[in-house]
Design an enzyme around this catalytic site. Structure first.
Site, PDB file in Angstrom:
ATOM      1  NE  ARG A 551     -66.234  68.464  64.653  1.00 39.10           N
ATOM      2  CZ  ARG A 551     -66.732  68.680  65.827  1.00 39.10           C
ATOM      3  NH1 ARG A 551     -67.895  69.318  66.102  1.00 39.10           N
ATOM      4  NH2 ARG A 551     -66.085  67.902  66.634  1.00 39.10           N
ATOM      5  CB  SER A 612     -59.046  60.354  65.298  1.00 41.85           C
ATOM      6  OG  SER A 612     -59.561  61.398  66.141  1.00 41.85           O
ATOM      7  CG  ASP A 666     -60.991  59.322  68.834  1.00 36.57           C
ATOM      8  OD1 ASP A 666     -59.918  58.766  69.423  1.00 36.57           O
ATOM      9  OD2 ASP A 666     -61.677  58.963  68.014  1.00 36.57           O
TER      10      ASP A 666
END
Length: 921
Positions: A551, A612, A666
């Protein structure tokens, strides 16, 4: 109360908990004053007791008939009901639907679309899709009504925080969602809260009912008022001259008018609640707080040497560990017996030897419980608002407390229990009702009097902890042989204490400079020294890479304001397995497209990069990839700085202006996201496809930290705790199912802790157990299916869905088993399958809880919020409550904690890290 055999010191210590008649009359006087303020137009805006107008003018008269839908929303589950009414006949069918936490904390549109989807499923199941049905909407949150079908949400409670709902009409939002669905015919005819529902339900059976009470997890009341007294009522009088008023009396005392009866226990409970200074009346009455009030009194008297010889267990000194149900159970002991009391204290491992010597000591606890419970009678005393009416207080045949009977100046009142209130009450709206005060009370058989019926609402909505405990308590009905074989999946507290000891040792090894190279739990330095303080302002980009999609986000921050726009881009498999340069060029291309679409090509924006994958950070903007996971295997990246690789790709394009301010994973993003809205957040946890943790550590303990202290003296540590146990330290807890799962993964012998907790493996653990028990003839008559024997065919979402079935029902379980080709499952099979799911999910929750407790105990902070993200935590119906319960058992005394679902940790958190870094420049 049985005071004659209680120690004088205990009796004296409890005096502040006992309210005498003059005190109760003073409370009533103050309450009446606040009610009048709430009713008047001039004083309503500043009133504490709001007295919201419900716009319900008529009560049922028994002539209502037809089919009606009801929607009952007030917690983590909601119900849809189909109700058929005829003269004094009531038939109901209903279904409970879960609200996952990501929806509870997502957008309002998402929430109401989920509700509309469930409504449609229910109508299809009930074969009423072709009918246009009226619907009554119970919405049990603070609401300002401006009509019978218009209600504006004042604020969220009960863990909800959906955006764009506060200040808006929830009925219209429901209608819009139904319209978007397009295939159901529903007419929303009324909105009400649970107290109004209570009143209507009882009025349908008893024409004299005029007051509705909620006395459960929370507390509230409503009553029938004359329209001329309700100055905010602006609707047309339909003939009754009356209107139902929703008092919202939980807030009574928030302005200090109850300070003269509040005790040190009340102040302690309030200080440690999520809303200090709010709902003070409710905190003195309701079940959510009664157990803790009792525990505080027990703790005090124990420390003073008046109980248990001055010695008690850690559990008694643990906040939230003494449940309200204990109060009820102890007071249910017949006079002179202490069976329940003894069992509960043994459960808490209290020092029983100090109680065995003299009889009067055995009565000490009951005195305290009864004193605290006296506060719970306050709400009955407050019905003195209508003191021109005769009352007869009785609840299922019992007389009211003596003090309450004396307190009522005129006559008596009648109290009747309401069952299935939300179910029944919503079906009685659809005819025009005639309010008629009859001259006979069917309960008292007295005539020529006007009677008020005080409704005691016995709620069938279970609180979170009860929902957790109730299903697992069905284990006694599980096939004994299967139950015995599942024992290896159940971890007791002594084993968890051993786990904590080993994890703490590994954390310390990861932090130490000498032991870090060989440590299993790496404790990587993140170089994030500061948390958000609310002053962050401006536009920031965030890039979130952690799977087959990534994203790009544009986030605008100002004081207490957050706005986000984002776009998801795919990472094709040839790029996932290609070169590192290919990967980062693809990311840079997508960044450029997003910036162009958002029309910000001429701005230079800071970017936070959530990456991540296991990372060794050398600075806030330097991170070396340790190894690829999640199916990636790009060449030329391992051992290199991924921030520099991203910067190089952006430079090759030459057409975007981006300043990469920070790289994070994350779990760090989760902590930062939650810290942005909760100043006590110091721990970030991921419990989803994988699992990890980070927390705030003192720089002096983080020996690998080699940067200048910017003033906080702290630094965030990325634990990478998924690898805990890779050296064999968890072998004492691992089962044959764990070993089988590990052997068939892409990384056998690695991430063993993660494989016992996370969602990637939970479904397979359950399938392996089911397959074994089927082969042994303990499930499905020994006959399984091809799907059941297929690796990874039982998905983790099935575990959540099966455990979402209300206790005693197996709708989801049967559907899932049929999907797996098992159409011959009996209810006993379903019960057994649910038990297997519960064993595996509870073990995961308890391991995660023990990990969190280890970190909390290591930090030694008095109050900590733990931010949590991840699909397993979000979607499993009981994970949150299981963790709350277990952490409270494992955390050191004096540490207050709560768990908070993260709002977009990998996106919002990344932007906040970039914002904090920009603030420091």
């Amino acid at each position: 109360m049985s005071t004659e055999k209680v120690d004088q010191e205990i009796r004296d210590g409890c005096k502040e908990l006992v309210l005498d008649l003059p005190t109760l009359k003073e409370i009533s006087k103050r309450f009446l004053n606040d009610v009048n303020k709430g009713l008047k137009k001039e004083t309503h805006p500043t009133a504490i007791v709001k007295c919201f107008v419900t716009f319900v003018q008529d009560l049922p008269n028994g002539s209502e008939k037809g089919k009606f839908l009801a929607l009952d929303l007030g917690g983590t589950n909601f119900r849809v009901l189909l109700i058929e009414l005829s003269k004094h006949h009531f038939e109901m069918r209903s279904k409970i639907y879960a609200i996952p936490q990501h929806i509870m904390l997502g957008s309002g549109e998402h929430l109401f679309d989920h509700i509309a989807d469930c409504l449609a499923k229910f109508m299809k199941q009930e074969h009423v899709m072709d009918e246009t049905l009226p619907l009554g909407f119970t919405f049990s949150f603070p609401l300002t009504q401006t009509g019978l079908t218009k209600g504006t949400l004042e604020r969220w409670t009960k863990g909800f925080n959906c955006s764009n709902v506060v200040g808006n009409d929830v009925v219209q939002m429901l209608k819009d969602a139904i319209a978007r669905h397009g295939d159901v015919k529903i007419e929303v005819c009324a909105i009400l809260n649970d107290t109004t529902g209570t009143l209507m339900s009882c009025a349908w059976k008893n024409p004299n009912c005029r007051i509705g009470l909620i006395v459960g997890t929370g507390s509230n009341a409503c009553y029938v008022e004359r329209q001329k007294n309700a100055e905010l009522f602006d609707d047309v009088d339909k003939g009754s001259g009356n209107v139902v008023i929703n008092l919202e009396w939980g807030a009574f005392g928030d302005d200090g008018v109850l300070d003269f009866v509040r005790t040190a226990y009340d102040r302690d409970v309030d200080t440690n609640s999520v809303n200090p200074g709010k709902q003070l009346h409710e905190k003195m009455i309701s079940g959510m707080y009664m157990g803790e009030l009792t525990r505080l009194a027990l703790e005090r008297f124990t420390k003073e040497g008046l109980l248990f010889g001055g010695k008690a267990s850690e559990a008694l000194f643990t906040r939230g560990r003494f449940y309200t149900k204990y109060v009820s159970e102890i007071e249910s002991d017949p006079p002179g017996t202490i069976t329940s009391c003894r069992e509960i204290l043994e459960e808490l491992v209290a020092c029983w030897w100090s109680l065995e010597t003299k009889w009067y000591k055995k009565m000490r606890q009951k005195q305290i419980f009864e004193c605290v419970n006296e506060l719970g009678r306050l709400e009955l005393n407050l019905i003195g608002v209508e003191n021109d009416t005769e009352y007869h207080i009785s609840n299922e045949g019992r007389r009211a407390p003596k003090s309450c009977r004396r307190f009522l100046e005129v006559g008596e009142a009648s109290a009747h229990p309401s069952r299935d209130v939300a179910d029944r009450s919503l079906g009685v709206w659809w005819e025009k009702f005639l309010l008629k005060v009859t001259s006979t009370c069917p309960s008292c058989y007295k005539t020529n009097q006007t009677f008020a019926c005080v409704t005691s609402y016995v709620s069938d909505h279970r609180t979170g902890m009860k929902m957790v405990q109730a299903p697992f308590e069905t284990r006694e009905y599980v096939t004994p042989e299967l139950r015995e074989k599942c024992k290896e999946l159940i971890i007791d507290n002594s084993q968890l204490e051993e786990y904590k000891k080993k994890l703490l040792n590994d954390l310390n090894k990861g932090l130490g400079k000498k032991t870090h190279p060989t440590s299993i739990v790496k404790c990587f330095i993140t170089y994030v020294q500061d948390l958000p303080d609310g002053t962050e302002d401006g536009k920031f980009l965030a890039l979130d890479l952690g799977g087959t999609n990534f994203r790009v986000l544009l986030i605008e921050l100002s004081k207490n304001h957050f706005e986000m726009r984002s776009k998801i881009f795919a990472v094709p498999q040839h790029i996932m397995l290609g070169s590192g340069e290919q990967l980062f060029d693809h990311i840079a291309d997508c960044l450029a497209k997003f910036i162009k679409d958002e029309k910000i090509t001429n701005e230079t924006l800071p970017l936070g990069f959530t990456f991540s994958f296991p990372l060794m950070q050398k600075g806030l903007t330097k991170g070396i990839l340790e190894r690829w996971t999640k199916g990636f295997n790009c060449s030329g990246v391992i051992g290199n700085d991924v921030v520099q690789l991203l910067k190089d790709a952006i430079a090759r394009r030459g057409d975007v202006n981006i300043s990469v301010m920070a790289i994070l994973n994350d779990s760090t993003g989760t902590l930062m996201s939650c810290a942005g809205v909760n100043r006590f957040c110091r721990v970030g946890i991921i419990i989803g496809t994988g699992t990890n943790a980070c927390y705030v550590e003192s720089q002096k303990n983080a020996e690998m930290f080699d940067e200048e202290d910017r003033g906080s003296g702290k630094v965030l540590i990325n634990c990478e705790w998924g690898a805990f146990g890779d050296d064999g330290s968890l072998d004492f807890l691992r089962t044959e199912y764990d070993r089988d799962v590990d052997e068939h993964t892409v990384n056998p012998g690695r991430q063993l802790h993660e494989k016992m907790i996370s969602g990637m493996y939970m479904g397979e653990l359950v399938r392996l157990a089911m397959e074994k028990f089927t082969n042994e003839g303990l499930l499905f008559g020994g006959k399984g299916s091809e799907a059941l024997s297929t690796r990874d065919r039982f998905y983790t979402k099935y575990v959540s869905e099966i455990e979402s079935d209300p206790p005693g029902t197996f709708n989801n379980c049967k559907e899932i088993l049929e999907e797996l080709g098992i159409k011959h499952a009996t209810e006993q099979d379903c019960l057994n399958v649910r038990y297997i799911c519960e064993c595996v999910s509870r073990r995961a929750a308890h391991l995660a809880s023990a990990g969190i407790a280890t970190i909390l105990n290591k930090m030694k902070e008095p109050r900590v919020t733990v931010g949590i993200d991840g699909s397993l935590y979000r979607f499993h119906p009981h994970f949150h409550n299981l963790m709350m319960e277990k952490i409270s058992e494992l955390v050191d005394p004096g540490i207050v904690f709560d768990l908070m679902l993260s709002e977009d940790g990998s996106g919002r958190g990344a932007a906040l890290v970039a914002a904090v870094a920009s603030r420091r420049r």
